[in-house]
Enzyme design. Sequence first.
Site, short mmCIF file in Angstrom:
data_model
loop_
_atom_site.label_atom_id
_atom_site.label_comp_id
_atom_site.label_asym_id
_atom_site.label_seq_id
_atom_site.Cartn_x
_atom_site.Cartn_y
_atom_site.Cartn_z
N GLU A 136 10.13 16.00 15.34
CA GLU A 136 10.51 15.88 13.93
C GLU A 136 9.74 16.95 13.15
O GLU A 136 8.57 16.78 12.85
CB GLU A 136 10.13 14.48 13.44
CG GLU A 136 10.65 14.17 12.07
CD GLU A 136 10.20 12.80 11.58
OE1 GLU A 136 9.02 12.47 11.73
OE2 GLU A 136 11.04 12.09 10.99
N CYS A 182 13.48 11.14 6.85
CA CYS A 182 13.65 10.55 8.19
C CYS A 182 15.06 10.82 8.70
O CYS A 182 15.29 10.94 9.89
CB CYS A 182 13.37 9.05 8.14
SG CYS A 182 14.40 8.16 6.96
N GLU A 240 10.11 1.32 10.39
CA GLU A 240 11.10 2.37 10.10
C GLU A 240 10.40 3.71 10.32
O GLU A 240 9.54 4.08 9.51
CB GLU A 240 11.59 2.27 8.65
CG GLU A 240 12.32 1.00 8.32
CD GLU A 240 13.70 0.93 8.95
OE1 GLU A 240 14.27 2.00 9.26
OE2 GLU A 240 14.18 -0.19 9.16
N LYS A 293 0.86 -1.19 0.00
CA LYS A 293 0.00 0.00 0.00
C LYS A 293 0.89 1.24 0.00
O LYS A 293 1.50 1.59 1.01
CB LYS A 293 -0.92 0.05 1.22
CG LYS A 293 -2.00 1.12 1.03
CD LYS A 293 -2.57 1.67 2.30
CE LYS A 293 -1.85 2.85 2.86
NZ LYS A 293 -1.83 4.06 1.99
P1 NAD Z 1 2.43 8.35 7.74
O1 NAD Z 1 2.71 7.55 8.96
O2 NAD Z 1 1.42 9.41 7.82
O3 NAD Z 1 1.95 7.37 6.55
C1 NAD Z 1 2.75 6.29 6.11
C2 NAD Z 1 1.87 5.24 5.47
O4 NAD Z 1 1.01 4.68 6.47
C3 NAD Z 1 0.95 5.77 4.37
O5 NAD Z 1 0.87 4.82 3.34
C4 NAD Z 1 -0.39 5.88 5.09
O6 NAD Z 1 -1.51 5.79 4.23
C5 NAD Z 1 -0.33 4.69 6.02
N1 NAD Z 1 -1.21 4.75 7.19
C6 NAD Z 1 -1.72 5.85 7.79
N2 NAD Z 1 -2.49 5.48 8.84
C7 NAD Z 1 -2.44 4.12 8.90
C8 NAD Z 1 -3.02 3.14 9.77
N3 NAD Z 1 -3.81 3.48 10.79
N4 NAD Z 1 -2.76 1.83 9.53
C9 NAD Z 1 -1.95 1.45 8.52
N5 NAD Z 1 -1.39 2.34 7.65
C10 NAD Z 1 -1.63 3.66 7.85
O7 NAD Z 1 3.85 8.90 7.26
P2 NAD Z 1 4.16 9.87 6.05
O8 NAD Z 1 3.69 11.24 6.40
O9 NAD Z 1 3.71 9.26 4.76
O10 NAD Z 1 5.77 9.84 6.04
C11 NAD Z 1 6.55 10.64 6.84
C12 NAD Z 1 7.05 9.89 8.06
O11 NAD Z 1 7.76 8.72 7.64
C13 NAD Z 1 8.05 10.68 8.87
O12 NAD Z 1 7.79 10.51 10.24
C14 NAD Z 1 9.40 10.06 8.50
O13 NAD Z 1 10.42 10.20 9.46
C15 NAD Z 1 9.01 8.64 8.32
N6 NAD Z 1 10.00 7.94 7.49
C16 NAD Z 1 10.86 7.06 8.08
C17 NAD Z 1 11.85 6.43 7.31
C18 NAD Z 1 12.82 5.45 7.93
O14 NAD Z 1 13.44 4.71 7.17
N7 NAD Z 1 12.98 5.42 9.23
C19 NAD Z 1 11.94 6.71 5.95
C20 NAD Z 1 11.04 7.62 5.39
C21 NAD Z 1 10.06 8.23 6.17
#
Ligand code: NAD
Length: 507
Positions: free
Chosen positions: A400, A300, A266, A191
């Site tokens: 963050e 991230c 992650e 997804k």
């Molecule tokens: P997000 O958590 O809002 O969304 C990530 C994914 O999760 C999306 O596909 C979203 O639709 C899905 N999602 C949302 N609610 C959900 C639920 N209840 N159950 C299952 N899936 C759900 O994150 P974002 O805004 O897309 O990305 C930014 C974040 O990602 C930042 O916090 C960043 O640090 C982190 N990030 C971490 C890494 C790493 O490798 N550690 C890499 C990239 C981004």
Amino acid sequence: MKDMTINPAIPFDLPPLFEGQHMINGTWQDSASGETFERRSPSHGHTVSRSALGGEAEAEAAIQAARTAFDSGAWSRASGKERATVLLKVADLIEQNVDRIAVIETLESGKPISQARGEVGGAADLWRYAASLARSTHGDSHNTLGADMMGVVLKEPIGVVSIITPWNFPFWILSQKLPFALAAGCTVVVKPSEMTPSTTLMLGELLIEAGLPAGVCNIVLGHGVPVGSVLSTHQAVDMVSFTGSTAVGKTISSVASDTLKKVALELGGKNPQVIFPDADLESAADAVVFGVYFNVGQCCNSSSRIIVHEDIAEAFTKRVVDLSRKVKFGDPMDPTTQVGAIVTPEHNAKIDAYVKDAQAAGAEIAMGGDRLQVEGLGDQFYQPTIVTNVQPDMPIARDEVFGPVLTVLTFKTLDEAVALTNDSIYGLSAGVWSTNVHTCLEFARRAEAGTVWTNTWMDGFPEVAFGGVKQSGQGREIGQYGFEEFFEVKSVVMRIGDSRAPWVSQD
Ligand code: NAD
């Protein structure tokens, strides 16, 4: 001296609207409801893609397809050679399609086209590395259990894996997970983020072209709820591999516990670079600028805080400000642009609120501190921003922020630098700058982080594991350690000959 460097809009031909469908069991499908959602470009404002809006029915169908494919053994019991052949083909196809994919990646995410090309093209190497692992998987053997006993420990693919990805590096992050899961013999349901769904579908097209059997990789488009929730809770899913915010990671961890499926996370970071006076300060300043503005800080690994020795803090901050003025912000379609747009207007407002709140609490703005208007594109951009006189307990120093915003803290001793580094709920990455190897080694060993860079920032390799400690995640990605996450281990204990003594007396 110019205040900052801004690339105005350049003319280019918009690609046609990308129409996305779910990829379930090898076929492209609309949603049963017929509903769709659209993604507008953060930089250009036009509609880039229209995608089928998945619900529980599509998530269920995709999981069943992955389950059936796994249980059939067509992929899960295929030889390493067969799996590697497909993965290598995918790598070749990615390289042949870099430009086409990169344009959509840029228009959906707002990142510069040069960076999108690097991200997509570079991902091919992750597929090639995973292909090499597919052929070298092996377990353990035990030949010292006695004359009549032998044991082997087999590695078996964990099963059906849900892969849920964020918007900030949609193609790269998927490629940190998917080829490794496939190399292990797993089947998957992906997804992508609702904000950047299309390049995942483009990869899906390449998987079909490369000959991946139907049902081995399925893609469902839609929101976290309900699609992500179904993928995280379903009985037929054996593992969830998630990259995204710490808040959503906690939710997934909690709801997945009902079926005790494995969860790899992650998550976010608040990553410091620590600068000692004996460092190569020119290189350190450049790395700080790279670390904070790369992907507009929506990364991230963003080095959103620096911890500078107080003797050099003023001069070093001035150098960072001077370099920041030269970084090219603006139109992501301009190949010279280094920093693009902010993902949504709401997120831009959130970044701005952090800066304004810090200012109100006594911090000083050494540069930037406001939205950025780019000629011909609007104001869904943020200025390169450097905040000084920051106290460690301010939200801007702890949270963050996920924007092009650097906070500057100072230290006197290595102990103090380590304490400031570790004074965080996060532990993704950290960096140290010093020409004294002892300083670097001591910092590297004491920093609570999944990755420590010494005299560099954000260098990564498919071979080297990546992941976070504390609330930055659990489990690892890429490298041998990341690959291991996709296996179960089965012990087979064998008796040789008829030496087994009966348990029940024969009298
Ligand atoms: P997000 O958590 O809002 O969304 C990530 C994914 O999760 C999306 O596909 C979203 O639709 C899905 N999602 C949302 N609610 C959900 C639920 N209840 N159950 C299952 N899936 C759900 O994150 P974002 O805004 O897309 O990305 C930014 C974040 O990602 C930042 O916090 C960043 O640090 C982190 N990030 C971490 C890494 C790493 O490798 N550690 C890499 C990239 C981004």
